[in-house]
Design a protein around this motif. Structure first.
Motif, PDB file in Angstrom:
ATOM      1  N   ILE A 198     -10.493  -2.465 -11.728  1.00 37.59           N
ATOM      2  CA  ILE A 198     -10.859  -3.910 -11.208  1.00 37.59           C
ATOM      3  C   ILE A 198     -10.388  -4.843 -12.302  1.00 37.59           C
ATOM      4  O   ILE A 198      -9.864  -5.561 -12.225  1.00 37.59           O
ATOM      5  CB  ILE A 198     -11.973  -4.164 -10.477  1.00 37.59           C
ATOM      6  CG1 ILE A 198     -11.982  -3.457  -9.093  1.00 37.59           C
ATOM      7  CG2 ILE A 198     -12.013  -5.580 -10.228  1.00 37.59           C
ATOM      8  CD1 ILE A 198     -13.337  -3.321  -8.494  1.00 37.59           C
ATOM      9  N   ALA A 216      -9.524  -6.664  -4.602  1.00 37.52           N
ATOM     10  CA  ALA A 216     -10.363  -7.589  -5.260  1.00 37.52           C
ATOM     11  C   ALA A 216     -11.187  -8.343  -4.329  1.00 37.52           C
ATOM     12  O   ALA A 216     -12.381  -8.552  -4.131  1.00 37.52           O
ATOM     13  CB  ALA A 216      -9.974  -8.048  -6.312  1.00 37.52           C
ATOM     14  N   ILE A 251     -15.276  -8.044 -11.093  1.00 37.74           N
ATOM     15  CA  ILE A 251     -14.383  -8.915 -10.500  1.00 37.74           C
ATOM     16  C   ILE A 251     -14.753 -10.177 -11.516  1.00 37.74           C
ATOM     17  O   ILE A 251     -13.580 -11.085 -11.819  1.00 37.74           O
ATOM     18  CB  ILE A 251     -14.687  -9.290  -9.130  1.00 37.74           C
ATOM     19  CG1 ILE A 251     -14.093  -7.829  -8.106  1.00 37.74           C
ATOM     20  CG2 ILE A 251     -13.849 -10.549  -8.594  1.00 37.74           C
ATOM     21  CD1 ILE A 251     -14.480  -8.211  -6.792  1.00 37.74           C
TER      22      ILE A 251
END
Length: 311
Positions: free
Chosen positions: A48, A128, A178
């Protein structure tokens, strides 16, 4: 048909491999939890962060997609809650568990590998944003509804539930990855080549290990209980959730067709592997395990149908 099978077959072969490895004692059952922890705390956060940090901010966060997937998942949750209350007269706590089952996709362990196989240029930002919606909206909303129902009976204030829940979300490694990736993107930070190489190596393991973990974690699960109740949640997850996306795509303003396809496809994924763990906190582990098993098996058809229609 062959092109669809070429996408779905590798996914379910890896799931079957994980199941068979533990079932035949080629892989220790007590190591399955550690495998999941590796994916959640290392492989997926690395994937991510490395992906999001290299995208511009407007590519990472798409308000149209957030509205579509967030609203569609919320409608699936409320629809599932309403169905269980009407047909089974469930209390709010049980209804919220089943409603969550109809709205919580396994984006991390199954959804991302499917995106990699289905798209020539996978819309990673959809993955995401799904994690944001699932971990910061759907799951907390369901848990608040459950705790409100139980707390109302015991007289506990709702604030006692919300505070620890907010702390748990803030410590979620996927959410941290994230946020860190978005900040790196906004500040245009350059990750050193050595660190980037390590992140890439970790990220490449995520899809394979995640699917192996899904299969391994199903060992010991069986479909026991009210088949109608189990089937309603499993089928609801695989039909109601993606149909909400289709409905909203028709109703909302048009936007990136790739992201629209990703929303429908990710909504057709099976339930999140964490579902039985959440159910066990409220005495519903067997029901949630049965729903997860049924949903994972049936998802072969939902994923295949979604791929056939979308591609």
């Amino acid at each position: 048909m062959l092109s669809i099978l070429s996408t779905t077959a590798p996914i379910f072969i890896l799931i079957a491999l994980g199941f068979g490895a533990v079932r035949l004692k080629l892989f220790p059952a007590n190591a399955v939890h550690g495998l999941g922890q590796f994916v959640i705390y290392f492989a997926l956060p690395a994937l991510i962060f490395s992906t999001v940090s290299q995208m511009s901010f407007h590519e990472v966060i798409d308000p149209d997609y957030l509205l579509l997937y967030g609203l569609g998942s919320l409608l699936a949750f409320l629809g599932g809650l309403a169905l269980t209350r009407v047909f089974y007269r469930d209390p709010l706590s049980t209804g919220a568990i089943k409603g969550m089952g109809m709205a919580l996709s396994n984006s991390a362990f199954v959804g991302y590998p499917v995106l990699l196989l289905a798209f020539d240029d996978p819309p990673t930002n959809a993955f995401a944003m799904n994690l944001i919606i699932e971990n910061m909206i759907i799951m907390p909303l369901a848990l608040i509804a459950i705790e409100y129902s139980l707390g109302r009976r015991s007289g506990e204030p709702l604030a006692k539930v919300v505070r620890p829940l907010a702390r748990r979300i803030a410590r979620n490694p996927l959410i941290i990855a994230i946020v860190a990736g978005v900040l790196a993107s906004l500040l245009e930070l350059e990750v050193p080549d050595v660190l980037q190489a390590s992140l890439d190596m970790l990220g490449r393991t995520s899809a394979t290990v995640a699917l192996f973990f899904v299969g391994a974690s199903l060992v010991g699960s069986s479909i026991r209980g009210n088949i109608g109740e189990i089937g309603m949640v499993a089928v609801g997850k695989l039909t109601l959730h993606p149909l909400m996306m289709v409905l909203l795509i028709w109703l909302l303003p048009d936007f990136d067709p790739q992201l629209q396809k990703a929303a429908i496809l990710l909504a057709a994924m099976p339930l999140a592997s964490v579902y039985p763990i959440i159910g066990s906190l409220y005495g519903q582990r067997q029901l949630c395990s049965s729903i997860l098993l049924a949903c994972t098996v049936l998802s072969f058809f939902s994923i295949s149908i979604a791929l056939a229609v979308l591609f």
